[in-house]
Structure formats: structure tokens, C-alpha cells
Design a protein around this motif. Structure first.
Motif, PDB file in Angstrom:
ATOM      1  N   ASP A 137       0.402  -1.563  -0.316  1.00  0.00           N
ATOM      2  CA  ASP A 137       0.405   0.347   0.112  1.00  0.00           C
ATOM      3  C   ASP A 137       1.186   1.230   0.077  1.00  0.00           C
ATOM      4  N   PRO A 138       0.411   2.595  -0.589  1.00  0.00           N
ATOM      5  CA  PRO A 138       1.543   4.087  -0.641  1.00  0.00           C
ATOM      6  C   PRO A 138       1.149   4.506   0.765  1.00  0.00           C
ATOM      7  N   MET A 139       1.461   5.847   1.115  1.00  0.00           N
ATOM      8  CA  MET A 139       1.545   6.423   1.915  1.00  0.00           C
ATOM      9  C   MET A 139       1.568   7.745   1.307  1.00  0.00           C
ATOM     10  N   MET A 140       1.182   8.991   2.175  1.00  0.00           N
ATOM     11  CA  MET A 140       1.697   9.978   1.990  1.00  0.00           C
ATOM     12  C   MET A 140       2.285  10.824   2.510  1.00  0.00           C
ATOM     13  N   LEU A 141       3.266  11.752   1.825  1.00  0.00           N
ATOM     14  CA  LEU A 141       4.112  12.533   3.030  1.00  0.00           C
ATOM     15  C   LEU A 141       4.349  13.767   2.551  1.00  0.00           C
ATOM     16  N   PHE A 142       4.712  14.684   3.205  1.00  0.00           N
ATOM     17  CA  PHE A 142       5.362  16.423   2.683  1.00  0.00           C
ATOM     18  C   PHE A 142       3.635  16.799   2.354  1.00  0.00           C
ATOM     19  N   GLU A 143       2.303  16.436   3.388  1.00  0.00           N
ATOM     20  CA  GLU A 143       1.119  16.856   2.597  1.00  0.00           C
ATOM     21  C   GLU A 143       1.115  18.015   3.543  1.00  0.00           C
ATOM     22  N   GLY A 144       2.026  18.798   4.583  1.00  0.00           N
ATOM     23  CA  GLY A 144       1.172  19.859   5.102  1.00  0.00           C
ATOM     24  C   GLY A 144       2.454  21.158   3.773  1.00  0.00           C
ATOM     25  N   LEU A 151       2.443  10.787  -2.800  1.00  0.00           N
ATOM     26  CA  LEU A 151       2.375   9.623  -2.376  1.00  0.00           C
ATOM     27  C   LEU A 151       3.852   8.592  -2.793  1.00  0.00           C
ATOM     28  N   VAL A 152       3.826   7.865  -2.041  1.00  0.00           N
ATOM     29  CA  VAL A 152       4.877   6.858  -2.553  1.00  0.00           C
ATOM     30  C   VAL A 152       4.189   5.639  -1.651  1.00  0.00           C
ATOM     31  N   SER A 153       5.357   4.823  -2.493  1.00  0.00           N
ATOM     32  CA  SER A 153       4.767   3.628  -2.068  1.00  0.00           C
ATOM     33  C   SER A 153       5.818   2.895  -1.626  1.00  0.00           C
ATOM     34  N   LYS A 154       5.216   1.845  -0.189  1.00  0.00           N
ATOM     35  CA  LYS A 154       6.294   1.606   0.976  1.00  0.00           C
ATOM     36  C   LYS A 154       7.255   0.806   0.338  1.00  0.00           C
ATOM     37  N   GLU A 155       6.934  -0.337  -0.263  1.00  0.00           N
ATOM     38  CA  GLU A 155       7.855  -0.939  -0.789  1.00  0.00           C
ATOM     39  C   GLU A 155       8.788  -0.637  -1.827  1.00  0.00           C
ATOM     40  N   ASP A 156       8.596   0.506  -2.350  1.00  0.00           N
ATOM     41  CA  ASP A 156       9.705   1.583  -2.933  1.00  0.00           C
ATOM     42  C   ASP A 156      10.807   2.037  -2.731  1.00  0.00           C
ATOM     43  N   LEU A 157      10.041   2.467  -0.409  1.00  0.00           N
ATOM     44  CA  LEU A 157      10.736   2.718  -0.295  1.00  0.00           C
ATOM     45  C   LEU A 157      11.516   1.590   0.572  1.00  0.00           C
ATOM     46  N   ILE A 158      11.123   0.979   0.730  1.00  0.00           N
ATOM     47  CA  ILE A 158      11.806  -0.441   1.544  1.00  0.00           C
ATOM     48  C   ILE A 158      13.557  -1.070   0.585  1.00  0.00           C
TER      49      ILE A 158
END
Length: 309
Positions: A137-144, A151-158
Motif C-alpha cells: 500500500d502507498p503512503m502520503m508524505l509532505f502533506e503539509g 504519494l509514495v509506495s512503501k515497497e519502493d522505499l524498502i
């Protein structure tokens, strides 16, 4: 702004995975002075071994733990890659010491087709799944920070973190260990390395084993994203432009080259695709590599060869 950053970040993630595969090319070239066309087949073979062992072990040993299955499968797949490295050295490379580079290059082409066929014989030719528990599942970064966030993929980060850690470890291995220095000596001159007591056969087994480890990690990550199928060896060929761009002998060059190609193909597909037509991702890396071969054939960080006559 958010869309541009998402595209940029996605390119960086893909580029890091390209770099991971390119490391295998660089490792073999640094130790033997030959371009290893078998690296893509090694990625596929290692991924097939990992997928099938993870499927077989729970049935054979009677447990249901995903973590234990993956751990045992990883150990077994790494053992298989070490055996493959030993057989390659014993049956092919040891017979070709001090031969022309074109001879070694043709040997790696033969190894490529052998591993492709052996993989089908041992593990089958269906599409297999590798599930190492990475979140999809993706996650949201820098919303503020800006509207819409990132929108970033957790799998891609790992995957990027694992690739970066492996790249750092291999860089330290080459620069700080006696074995790493011996590898560089063997690449410079086989006969000179042997004359000062460096065992050529042991060095080649080590470097092909390390390249097999890099292929296994790359195969697990790509297999988790795309599934393990025989098109995976074609994905691995994207690493060829990476090593041309970064330099055949440079571990940092493999990283920078992978990131540049990953970002370049994503941005060109999004921003140039509407004007030039689709499919830019398919040929962008190879055209960029061709340009570098024309203007800087040693790559960004490769060693410039000057022959004096």
C-alpha cells in the motif's frame, strides 16, 4: 509540483533497482575484465530458486510461517548461487585463464543460455510469486508542505533502502578488504596477480558468488514487484546502459548511472511522451548509452584507457 515530485521519486526508486542489477556487471568486470552477459540470467535463476524454495519448504517440512519459509529459501537460493559460481569457475573460467577478453565474453553468453535452460528444467516456466512481506500500500508524505502531498509506495522505499545498503556494503568490500584489493589486482593482470600469490580460481569463485548474491537480492525485489517470470531477464538488461553510463569499473558509477536512467526515462515518458509518442521508457536508456559511447566511452566514472605505442 506534487506530480513532478512523484514522478521524480518513482524514477529514483526504479533507478536504484537498476543499480542493484548493474552491480553484478561491475563486480564481474572488476575481477575478470570481461562484460558478463549472464547477469540477467543469474537474476532470473536466483529469483526462480527463491520463489520455488519458499513454496516447497513449508510443504516438505510441515510449517506455515512465511518468515521461516523465506529465510530458509533465501539461504538455500544463496547456496545454489554459490554452487553455480563454483561450477562456472571450475568448468569454464579456469580453462580460459589469460585468454582474450572476447573468449571470456563468449563464455558468459554460453552461461546465459545454459542458466535460462537450467532454470526452466529445475524450477518450471510458470509465473511465480515472491512474498517477503513488503507492504504494497502507498503512503502520503509532505502533506503539509504542498497541496496534495506526495504519494509514495512503501515497497519502493524498502527496496531502495535495501539496494542502498547493499551498494554501500559492496563499496566498502572493494575498498577496505584484502579480498577486494585482490579482486582489483586480478582484473588488472591475471598473470601478475598469480605471480604474487593471488589464487585466481578462489578469487573468481568469490566474485561470482558475490555477484550471485546481488542477483538474488535484485531478483527478490523485482520478483516481489512483478512476479518471477522469464521476462525478468529482459528487465535485467536495462542494467547494460547503466554500467555504460556510470563506467564499467565503478561501483559509485553504477549507482549514479542507475539513478540518472531511472529518473530520465520516467520524466521523458511523462513530459516528452505526449509530443514524441509513447514507449520512450523502452528506448531512452539505450539511446543515452549510445550518446555516451560516442562522446565519453569510459562513462562518467570509468577509467580512461590510453594506449601508448
Amino acid at each position: 509540483m506534487g506530480f513532478f515530485l512523484e514522478t521524480l521519486f518513482g524514477g529514483l526508486m526504479v533507478g536504484m533497482l537498476y543499480s542493484l542489477i548493474a552491480l553484478g556487471f561491475v563486480l564481474i568486470y572488476k575481477a575478470s575484465g570481461v562484460f558478463n552477459f549472464a547477469q540477467g540470467a543469474m537474476v532470473l535463476f536466483a529469483a526462480l530458486a527463491m520463489a520455488r524454495f519458499a513454496e516447497w519448504f513449508p510443504r516438505l517440512l510441515g510449517f506455515e510461517s512465511l518468515l521461516l519459509a523465506n529465510l530458509l529459501a533465501f539461504i538455500a537460493a544463496m547456496g545454489v548461487m554459490v554452487i553455480v559460481a563454483w561450477l562456472i569457475e571450475r568448468l569454464a573460467l579456469s580453462k580460459l585463464v589469460n585468454q582474450e577478453h572476447i573468449t571470456l565474453l563468449m563464455a558468459t553468453l554460453g552461461i546465459t543460455y545454459f542458466l535460462d535452460g537450467l532454470g526452466q528444467t529445475l524450477f518450471g516456466n510458470d509465473i511465480y510469486k515472491i512474498d517477503v512481506g513488503m507492504p504494497k500500500d502507498p503512503m502520503m508524505l509532505f502533506e503539509g508542505t504542498f497541496e496534495g502531498g506526495l504519494l509514495v509506495s512503501k515497497e519502493d522505499l524498502i527496496a531502495a533502502g535495501v539496494a542502498a545498503a547493499l551498494v554501500l556494503a559492496l563499496s566498502l568490500f572493494f575498498q577496505k578488504t584484502s579480498t577486494g584489493r585482490a579482486l582489483r589486482a586480478v582484473a588488472d593482470d591475471h598473470q601478475a596477480a598469480q605471480s604474487i600469490g593471488i589464487p585466481l580460481n578462489r578469487i573468481w569463485v568469490i566474485v561470482w558468488s558475490v555477484a550471485g548474491f546481488a542477483a538474488l537480492v535484485a531478483g527478490i525485489i523485482w520478483g516481489s514487484k512483478l512476479g518471477v517470470q522469464f521476462s525478468l531477464s529482459l528487465v535485467a538488461l536495462k542494467a547494460l546502459p547503466v554500467v555504460i553510463l556510470g563506467g564499467l569499473t565503478s561501483v559509485p558509477g553504477a549507482i549514479i548511472g542507475g539513478l540518472l536512467i531511472g529518473v530520465g526515462e520516467k520524466l521523458s515518458e511523462i513530459y516528452l511522451g505526449p509530443m514524441l509518442g509513447g514507449g520512450i521508457e523502452i528506448w531512452f536508456a539505450y539511446v543515452l548509452a549510445l550518446v555516451f559511447l560516442l562522446v565519453r566511452p569510459q562513462g562518467l566514472f570509468g577509467e580512461k584507457i590510453i594506449d601508448r605505442v
